[in-house]
Scaffold this active site. Structure first.
Site, mmCIF file in Angstrom:
data_model
loop_
_atom_site.group_PDB
_atom_site.id
_atom_site.type_symbol
_atom_site.label_atom_id
_atom_site.label_comp_id
_atom_site.label_asym_id
_atom_site.label_seq_id
_atom_site.Cartn_x
_atom_site.Cartn_y
_atom_site.Cartn_z
ATOM 1 N N HIS A 15 13.083 11.886 -6.522
ATOM 2 C CA HIS A 15 13.207 12.450 -5.176
ATOM 3 C C HIS A 15 14.681 12.656 -4.836
ATOM 4 O O HIS A 15 15.567 12.296 -5.593
ATOM 5 C CB HIS A 15 12.513 11.565 -4.119
ATOM 6 C CG HIS A 15 13.303 10.392 -3.613
ATOM 7 N ND1 HIS A 15 13.186 9.913 -2.319
ATOM 8 C CD2 HIS A 15 14.219 9.603 -4.225
ATOM 9 C CE1 HIS A 15 13.981 8.876 -2.173
ATOM 10 N NE2 HIS A 15 14.624 8.665 -3.297
ATOM 11 N N CYS A 34 22.186 9.587 -2.266
ATOM 12 C CA CYS A 34 20.723 9.733 -2.265
ATOM 13 C C CYS A 34 20.309 11.194 -2.111
ATOM 14 O O CYS A 34 19.134 11.528 -2.274
ATOM 15 C CB CYS A 34 20.088 8.911 -1.145
ATOM 16 S SG CYS A 34 20.405 7.150 -1.324
ATOM 17 N N HIS A 40 17.298 11.866 -8.136
ATOM 18 C CA HIS A 40 17.338 10.578 -8.823
ATOM 19 C C HIS A 40 15.886 10.067 -8.737
ATOM 20 O O HIS A 40 14.995 10.848 -8.415
ATOM 21 C CB HIS A 40 18.358 9.618 -8.185
ATOM 22 C CG HIS A 40 18.036 9.240 -6.785
ATOM 23 N ND1 HIS A 40 18.208 10.107 -5.722
ATOM 24 C CD2 HIS A 40 17.519 8.110 -6.256
ATOM 25 C CE1 HIS A 40 17.815 9.508 -4.610
ATOM 26 N NE2 HIS A 40 17.385 8.301 -4.900
ATOM 27 N N HIS A 42 12.842 6.478 -8.736
ATOM 28 C CA HIS A 42 12.532 5.061 -8.524
ATOM 29 C C HIS A 42 11.213 4.681 -9.193
ATOM 30 O O HIS A 42 10.340 5.531 -9.391
ATOM 31 C CB HIS A 42 12.401 4.758 -7.018
ATOM 32 C CG HIS A 42 13.646 4.976 -6.233
ATOM 33 N ND1 HIS A 42 14.752 4.177 -6.357
ATOM 34 C CD2 HIS A 42 13.981 5.928 -5.319
ATOM 35 C CE1 HIS A 42 15.706 4.611 -5.543
ATOM 36 N NE2 HIS A 42 15.278 5.671 -4.903
ATOM 37 N N ASP A 80 2.539 9.830 -9.188
ATOM 38 C CA ASP A 80 3.161 9.243 -10.385
ATOM 39 C C ASP A 80 3.709 10.322 -11.322
ATOM 40 O O ASP A 80 3.027 11.295 -11.637
ATOM 41 C CB ASP A 80 2.128 8.388 -11.135
ATOM 42 C CG ASP A 80 2.781 7.594 -12.257
ATOM 43 O OD1 ASP A 80 3.901 7.077 -12.053
ATOM 44 O OD2 ASP A 80 2.181 7.502 -13.344
ATOM 45 N N HIS A 81 4.937 10.085 -11.774
ATOM 46 C CA HIS A 81 5.621 11.019 -12.687
ATOM 47 C C HIS A 81 5.751 12.400 -12.060
ATOM 48 O O HIS A 81 5.714 13.413 -12.755
ATOM 49 C CB HIS A 81 4.929 11.067 -14.060
ATOM 50 C CG HIS A 81 5.272 9.891 -14.913
ATOM 51 N ND1 HIS A 81 4.741 8.645 -14.697
ATOM 52 C CD2 HIS A 81 6.124 9.747 -15.968
ATOM 53 C CE1 HIS A 81 5.230 7.801 -15.596
ATOM 54 N NE2 HIS A 81 6.077 8.440 -16.370
ATOM 55 N N GLU A 125 10.968 0.567 -2.548
ATOM 56 C CA GLU A 125 11.702 1.655 -3.216
ATOM 57 C C GLU A 125 12.550 1.064 -4.336
ATOM 58 O O GLU A 125 12.680 1.631 -5.412
ATOM 59 C CB GLU A 125 12.591 2.379 -2.197
ATOM 60 C CG GLU A 125 13.164 3.665 -2.721
ATOM 61 C CD GLU A 125 13.851 4.457 -1.627
ATOM 62 O OE1 GLU A 125 13.233 5.376 -1.067
ATOM 63 O OE2 GLU A 125 15.028 4.152 -1.316
#
Lengths: 135, 135, 135, 135, 135, 135
Positions: A15, A34, A40, A42, A80-81, A125
């Site tokens: 994100h 950010c 980047h 998480h 996810d992913h 996060e």
């Protein structure tokens, strides 16, 4: 005699903190690293807590296998992913801060979990930053 | 000026999800592999939280050594390295789901902790499934 | 340029420390409460580590999805929600101490993972007791 | 639509449980080995939770970088690698039990965090003993 | 067929990094805030790993209850709730860095554990700093 | 008398498993959802372990503050909140699998840490998948 039952899940996603109606310079001024335009990511850890009476027949507030499947279908399969900004429709016009993500997750689950049960969603996060929302 | 103090403990036990008034087929249909007649087991982690005013003399809400000893005597000595279904009287006619276990633990502790203190019990059946009860 | 890759898994099982050729009194004298004839249980955490050269085509020592599937088929499907003493053939005549379990797991995996890769298996019986074996 | 955001921090400090108006014998009788006159110490883990509405412009309840800096300046810089009894003014005449420490931390943070936000502070003295205070 | 068995333990202690033959200024120059003359402290986590053949009679490399008792007597009773610099004889003239502490612990345990067993000691000073020594 | 000292660090980054010389279809066939062209991400946890003799003057194998600063400058400043594929030069033509990342980190640190000290790097991509490399 209400008991709260909780189930952990997780998803890995990319994100950036970003408002479309601001240019990159303003996004960077407010959100710092950010807001990196290249993204980047998480490992998000998720706890879904459901509160209600114990069913006297089963001894369950809610069958954890059912809750696990709802979380998988509604959240893990969708997030996810993925790149939250570009691939998850809820964030098309919504900045994917942890706060906004946890509200989106709550709303997606709220519509799938029986209304006589209260729910709370906690989203990590990172190991040091986490948020919680209960409607 | 109420503060909540918490103490962690743990016990290892065998159990199966099971109702005596159902046959094995119905138990299996409802509880799946958790109803294996030969039992399975868990490392249960327990958090007992006690809320009250700080005693101005000691600076304690409750002496943690006292709380630790109560948990040991009432819960660990009774549940650790036991078969919950066959050896713990509270589950003679009660299905040992996490929800029912946490209520049993709460009730056992409630009678031993002074009534001006509120208590909450959190029980981890696994790292991914946990329950909480506060009366 | 050998790299070690590791994958975590887990299973929940009942067991007792017990030798068939000893009576219950001797089992209890040697193994204490771990020899309770009614069984107790654990959440076993498992780490399987595989060491080898990085495949220059994929950048993998071993595809983690493949390793995950091998662990699931060989270990989780065989051990999870089982009674190790009565339901897992490898412990029919073998005392299921953590040491013996980790050797059994190693041997089951060794035959499924290519022989040019070294393996090590770490097994947590509790958060405080764990064992490791590498052949 | 209130969301709770949390930030973890930590500090390492020496302390003893001790009242100046009691002699060492009485301190030892009440506080046991925790009252060792030569001190002992802990790695304190701290969670500061802030609850409020999501700012529609930023998507934040509170900028975590700002909260991180407040915790560093008010708590970590004052408590880390210090002797709580002899070097931290708040404990000059206050017994540094976990309960009293968490109230001191809450009060120090309360004056620095905007009053429309609710706060809760959780302090882990060890992995097994922790306290929480929300005003 | 050697297996490594490990046991976790912990103790809470005060210390400062300090050489008696240096003045406080030099101690501070080299060791920084870790040399605070008023001490600071840690929750030390300890893992003792013992490697050897599995005893064919018991299925143990070493009885964990025996290892637990040795660690308690030799380390926890000597170090817990103590000031390492002033109360633990081994550090009378030895700077209690994590490195020196882990060697002291290894030597104390080495003389109590049968010599056909190899041992390794891992000591966590914090969650982020840890050391290991195996002789 | 060699001791191993370890320091944990972390960084959050986006990546995809991807070979430039393969098209997206082949990348997807081999790497599955990990090859999503829009990226995903992780909280990477890093442990850097350094082994050597204890310096008799300081009691250190290596000053942890120095090691912390090297990790920050060489790894965290370069990788944190970055897209590994597009922003980190080492992965311009190298698939950022966990295995390749850990080797890159090892090589970057190897040139900055004195050669009489051995190093090992462990990288957690998730809590369930991790890799280690020691040259």
């Amino acid at each position: 005699m209400k008991v709260q039952v909780s189930r952990k899940a997780h998803f890995n996603a990319a994100h950036r903190l970003y408002r479309k109606d601001w240019d990159d310079a303003k996004n960077k001024a407010v959100f710092g690293k950010c807001s990196n335009p290249n993204f980047h990511g998480h490992n998000y850890d998720l706890i879904v807590s459901v509160t209600g009476e114990i069913d006297q027949e089963t001894g369950f507030v809610m069958d954890m296998k059912v809750l696990k499947d709802i979380i998988k279908k509604e959240i893990e399969d969708e997030f996810d992913h993925k790149n939250l900004n570009t691939e998850v429709p809820e964030f098309k016009d919504l900045n994917p801060t942890a706060e906004n993500i946890v509200v989106v997750i709550y709303n997606k689950l709220r519509s799938r979990i029986p209304s006589h049960l209260d729910i709370e969603v906690t989203l990590y996060e990172t190991a040091r930053n986490f948020v919680a929302y209960s409607g």
